[in-house]
Design an enzyme around this catalytic site. Structure first.
Site, PDB file in Angstrom:
ATOM      1  N   ASP A   1     -15.816 -21.929  14.849  1.00  0.00           N
ATOM      2  CA  ASP A   1     -14.546 -22.416  14.313  1.00  0.00           C
ATOM      3  C   ASP A   1     -13.357 -21.952  15.150  1.00  0.00           C
ATOM      4  O   ASP A   1     -13.443 -20.962  15.891  1.00  0.00           O
ATOM      5  CB  ASP A   1     -14.338 -21.908  12.879  1.00  0.00           C
ATOM      6  CG  ASP A   1     -15.214 -22.617  11.863  1.00  0.00           C
ATOM      7  OD1 ASP A   1     -16.084 -23.408  12.282  1.00  0.00           O
ATOM      8  OD2 ASP A   1     -15.041 -22.367  10.661  1.00  0.00           O
TER       9      ASP A   1
ATOM     10  N   HIS B   1     -16.625 -17.663  15.455  1.00  0.00           N
ATOM     11  CA  HIS B   1     -15.332 -18.178  15.913  1.00  0.00           C
ATOM     12  C   HIS B   1     -15.281 -18.027  17.432  1.00  0.00           C
ATOM     13  O   HIS B   1     -15.514 -16.931  17.948  1.00  0.00           O
ATOM     14  CB  HIS B   1     -14.170 -17.416  15.272  1.00  0.00           C
ATOM     15  CG  HIS B   1     -14.112 -17.548  13.787  1.00  0.00           C
ATOM     16  ND1 HIS B   1     -14.915 -16.788  12.942  1.00  0.00           N
ATOM     17  CD2 HIS B   1     -13.387 -18.360  12.986  1.00  0.00           C
ATOM     18  CE1 HIS B   1     -14.667 -17.128  11.691  1.00  0.00           C
ATOM     19  NE2 HIS B   1     -13.746 -18.073  11.681  1.00  0.00           N
TER      20      HIS B   1
END
Length: 920
Positions: free
Chosen positions: A265, A423
């Site tokens: 992400d 991430h």
């Protein structure tokens, strides 16, 4: 260095480690390419602004630490609320870091930035751990100020880098704490209070409480019902209140056992996304990247996408075979948005993803997992499908890569399947990811992808295992190095002691052997008793030498062969105190070395003997398997190998270059990287022999031999080439003399000429084959494989640069120039390679071309003092005195204590023929 660090820190609990690093969230915003000279009068408003921003950033940092302190022990619902708020505050912290860095990089703020850095280093009211909140700011200052056109800016960039180096040691200390490894760290710069972590937490609790933080930021909290469900949701409905059916969204509980889907992400990131792509390529692992629209570009008032630089990164994600997905435009709390805002966020990001070339399924992930029925219905109306996760790495909150990896592995072990959330905006994620993939691939997990509305599950394990990460091949390394010149009865030698000392230095300085683990015996110390004692006591001690260790033995001296009445020959190494007539009593026979080798606990042992004998009757050398799992299968196999300098009827050439024997000099050249025949950064014993044996045989009347000792199971002793950058080329870098340079070229030619393609089972040439003598005196074919894995552009560029440096030292300028150009083709912003290419051209009297590359080097990294020196020399030789003076001035500011400083300072102060320097 500027920051100082605590010499002893309390054990770090994972839950307390939220922002100990705060590293590597570098955003895609540009930084100024150059900074003009700062005003002589400090801009008070800029100083006030930076001070205010720094205070706000630190206050937020402290609140996050308190908020996350002990969150793992909270009830599930409260823990999800705390984590969601913590992630929101962390995103706010990133924005504040970016604002502070942008303000500090403004042209008019140079003196204010200097004051800010002084405060980061030494503000008396701040705790040690507070300073870690500014790591991201220092990262951007170091990068942005490197391109400064002012000396003050360049020096400030170097100062920021020094502080980052200190903070890196702090992070390392915390990682050691996590593993309960304690140790003192040396002081740097200013003495700080050096509080313990527990003291730091206690002081922060006096300033903030979790309840107060949650109350203060209550407006930012999502409703508990709108948050992602507890991960073990396979047994529950998994649905939020207000959301109809779990089937509307994709969860990991639908995956088969021991299967996962990797997701990332918050990207794309200008640096870390590409590094993650390299890792995934090495493991052949697919992933889905949920990207923020604001990182991809903008959408105009007319609704047309305006791709930015992040869009190029997104295209590389697609080109690598991965999937792009939608993570909203601003990473806002969409469960609190008006539905028209939800639609705008999703639609604008969709337009930018389409502009990047995205095709296939349209997936969406709600930031923080916060959504409600209205938001979900809105994105579904855009033909998007929500994908959640059930394994959260919490990489945004944990600065310790090994801790991140342990959390993911433990949760997957518990759930046995899942969608994993990472991430791609953190350096620590880049470090943690290989640890996770390594273990999962070894344990037989399958890595799924998503296509046509469903998971795609490979029939068999598709993820490959590359060689272990740097430094993980062996637990410890041990060596015995022997060199004898001053024999009492045998003829004296000239270079054996120097050979031994050079090998010892290479082991310690190049290959990381601990000095205490290397025993050096020379001349009078190298008696038979001392040699056998060192072998038996050091290598036979199971408490000292473990299974995952390696043992290296080097002997430079006389060797001899004795024919037994049975006709069998036995080889000996000759200690300093051996007589001429009783080898059996005075020397050390090969059977004794074999016994030592078999008694060693270490998995790999290599004996290198710079002496001549034959008739050892040993087994033939094993060949290196040309498969991608070599380093790991090799770790399970015992290896006992030996290489000798020649046969019984031969004399070892003791008059090679640099005061070495020909054999040892060639061995040292090989260990400098020439024996890495497949370019994977590892030199196996087989590769070493495949380079050394034909090279030595081509220039000396001796035939090196290689083989495996009894007890070997096909394992290979491995040298791992260091990845640290070599020094920049300048006039101070020593070169070989002409004779040694010509010999080095001849060695390479001989080694290359000895290789021929060896077909694989499928008929394709994937390895090179070299025929050399075995220890039994018979010819044998060694297979040296081609590269097993793609190391990635950055590492490959570094290896090309290192190869160019070695070729430069050998005065092989054409080859060196080609190597540096290869490095720059792989990494166009490689300042070190640009400087080195310029220096090769300078040596060839191409001064204008050299100056051009030196200028490119300082444009890439203005803090490279030697590049400024080289630029001045090139301009001087080209007859452009004015530009030479300008370059020298910058160099003198950066390196005022350099050996040439006085000479250059005299000319800069008074340019004349009398003071004109002699450019190297």
């Amino acid at each position: 260095m500027y920051l100082s660090i605590a010499p002893r820190l309390r054990p770090l609990v994972l839950a307390l480690s939220l922002t100990l690093s705060l590293s590597a969230c570098q955003r895609t915003a540009d930084v100024p390419a150059a900074l003009p000279a700062a005003s002589a009068v400090q801009d008070a408003s800029a100083t006030t602004l930076l001070r205010t921003e720094a205070d706000a950033l630190l206050a937020l940092h402290r609140q996050i630490v308190v908020l996350m302190d002990g969150e793992a022990s909270l009830p599930a619902a409260q823990r999800r609320e705390v984590q969601a708020l913590g992630q929101q505050l962390f995103h706010e912290l990133q924005q504040r870091q970016q604002r502070l860095a942008d303000a500090a990089l403004k042209p008019e703020a140079l003196e204010a930035t200097t004051a800010l850095m002084t405060r980061i280093e030494s503000e008396p009211s701040w705790f040690d751990a507070d300073r870690l909140a500014f790591k991201e700011v220092l990262e951007q200052l170091a990068a942005g100020l490197k391109t400064s056109q002012t000396l003050d800016g360049i020096k400030l960039a170097r100062r920021a880098q020094d502080d980052l180096d200190t903070l890196a040691e702090v992070q390392k200390a915390y990682e050691q704490e996590l593993q309960q490894v304690f140790g003192g760290l040396g002081k740097r710069g200013i003495e700080l209070k050096r509080e313990r972590w527990s003291d730091y937490i206690a002081k922060l609790r006096a300033l903030h409480t979790r309840d107060a933080v949650m109350k203060q930021h209550g407006a930012q909290l999502p409703a508990a019902a709108d948050l992602a469900p507890e991960p073990p949701a396979a047994s529950a409905s998994g649905a939020m209140r207000g959301v109809a059916a779990k089937e509307r969204e994709v969860f990991g509980d639908k995956l088969p056992p021991k299967t996962l889907l990797l997701t990332f992400d918050d990207g794309p990131h200008a640096r870390y996304t590409d590094e993650i792509l390299e890792i995934l390529k090495r493991y052949n692992a697919p992933a889905v990247f949920f990207q923020l629209g604001q990182n991809l570009g903008k959408v105009g008032a007319d609704g047309q996408p305006q791709p930015g630089r992040g869009s190029d990164v997104a295209k590389r994600v697609l080109a690598a075979g991965h999937q792009l997905a939608n993570h909203s435009f601003t990473h806002g709390l969409m469960s609190k948005f008006e539905l028209v805002k939800v639609k705008e966020e999703a639609a604008n990001t969709e337009a930018l993803l389409d502009a990047a070339g995205r095709s296939g399924d349209a997936l969406f992930r709600f930031p923080y997992g916060a959504r409600n029925d209205g938001a979900l219905s809105t994105i579904e109306a855009l033909k998007l499908r929500s994908m959640m996760w059930n394994v959260d790495s919490l990489d945004w909150s944990d600065p310790i890569p090994k801790s991140i990896a342990a959390r993911v592995l433990a949760e997957l072990e518990k759930q046995q399947r899942g969608i994993v959330l990472f991430h791609d905006i953190h350096a620590r994620t880049v470090q943690a990811l290989p640890l996770v993939l390594d273990q999962l691939a070894a344990d037989g997990w399958r890595f799924a992808s998503w296509k046509d509305g469903q998971f795609v599950i490979p029939a068999e394990r598709s993820v490959t295992l590359p060689p272990p990460a740097a430094g993980e091949l062996y637990r410890e390394s041990h060596a015995l190095v022997i060199g004898i010149n001053g024999y009492s009865a045998w003829p004296k030698l000239s270079h054996a002691v120097r050979d031994a000392q050079a090998v010892r230095d290479a082991l310690v300085n190049r290959f990381g052997f601990k000095a205490d683990n290397v025993t050096l015996l020379t001349d009078a110390d190298a008696t038979r008793a001392n040699i056998l004692k060192a072998m038996n006591e050091r290598f036979g001690d199971a408490k000292r030498v473990k299974r995952d260790d390696r043992v290296f033995v080097f002997f430079a001296g006389h060797g001899s062969t004795r024919r037994l009445p049975s006709g069998r020959e036995v080889g000996y190494i000759v200690p300093v105190d051996a007589g001429l007539n009783d080898l059996q009593a005075d020397a050390i026979a090969m059977p004794q070395l074999q016994e030592v080798a078999e008694a060693i606990t270490a998995k790999h042992a290599l004996f290198v003997i710079d002496a001549c004998y034959s008739g050892l009757g040993l087994t033939r050398a094993g060949s290196t398997a040309a498969d991608s799992n070599f380093a790991r299968t090799n770790a399970r196999r015992v290896g006992r190998q030996m290489m000798t300098a020649g046969g019984a009827d031969q004399q070892v050439a003791d008059d090679g270059p640099g005061g070495h024997s020909v054999f040892t000099w060639t061995l040292l050249q090989a260990l400098n990287g020439k024996a890495d025949l497949n370019g994977d950064g590892l030199i196996t014993a087989t590769e070493l022999a495949a380079y050394v044996a034909p090279a030595v045989a081509s220039i000396a009347r001796q035939t090196p031999a290689f083989g495996s000792l009894p007890g070997s199971e096909g394992g290979e002793f491995v040298f791992e080439l260091p990845t640290a950058q070599e020094p920049a080329l300048s006039g101070a870098v020593a070169q070989l003399d002409d004779k040694a340079s010509q010999l080095a070229a001849k060695l390479d030619e001989a080694s290359t000429a000895s290789r021929q393609a060896a077909p694989t089972a499928g008929g394709a040439a994937s390895a090179v084959q070299v025929t050399i003598k075995g220890l039994d005196g018979k010819d044998q074919a060694l297979a040296a494989p081609t590269a097993r894995v793609d190391a990635g552009a950055r590492i490959t560029a570094q290896r090309a640069n290192d190869r160019g440096l070695q070729l430069y030292r050998e005065r092989r300028y054409d080859d060196a120039e080609a190597a540096f150009k290869e490095a720059l083709a792989l990494q166009p912003k490689f300042a070190l390679a640009a400087n080195n290419l310029g220096f090769v051209l300078y040596r060839r009297a191409k001064f204008a071309d050299a100056a051009s590359w030196f200028e490119k080097a300082v444009e890439m990294d203005a803090s490279r003092s030697l590049a400024w020196l080289n630029l001045g020399d090139a301009r001087l030789q080209a007859g452009d005195d004015a530009k030479a003076v300008a370059a020298y001035k910058t160099f003198l500011q950066l390196a005022p204590k350099h050996a040439r400083a006085a000479e250059l300072q005299a000319w800069v102060a008074n340019p004349s023929d009398a003071t004109r320097p002699k450019a190297l």
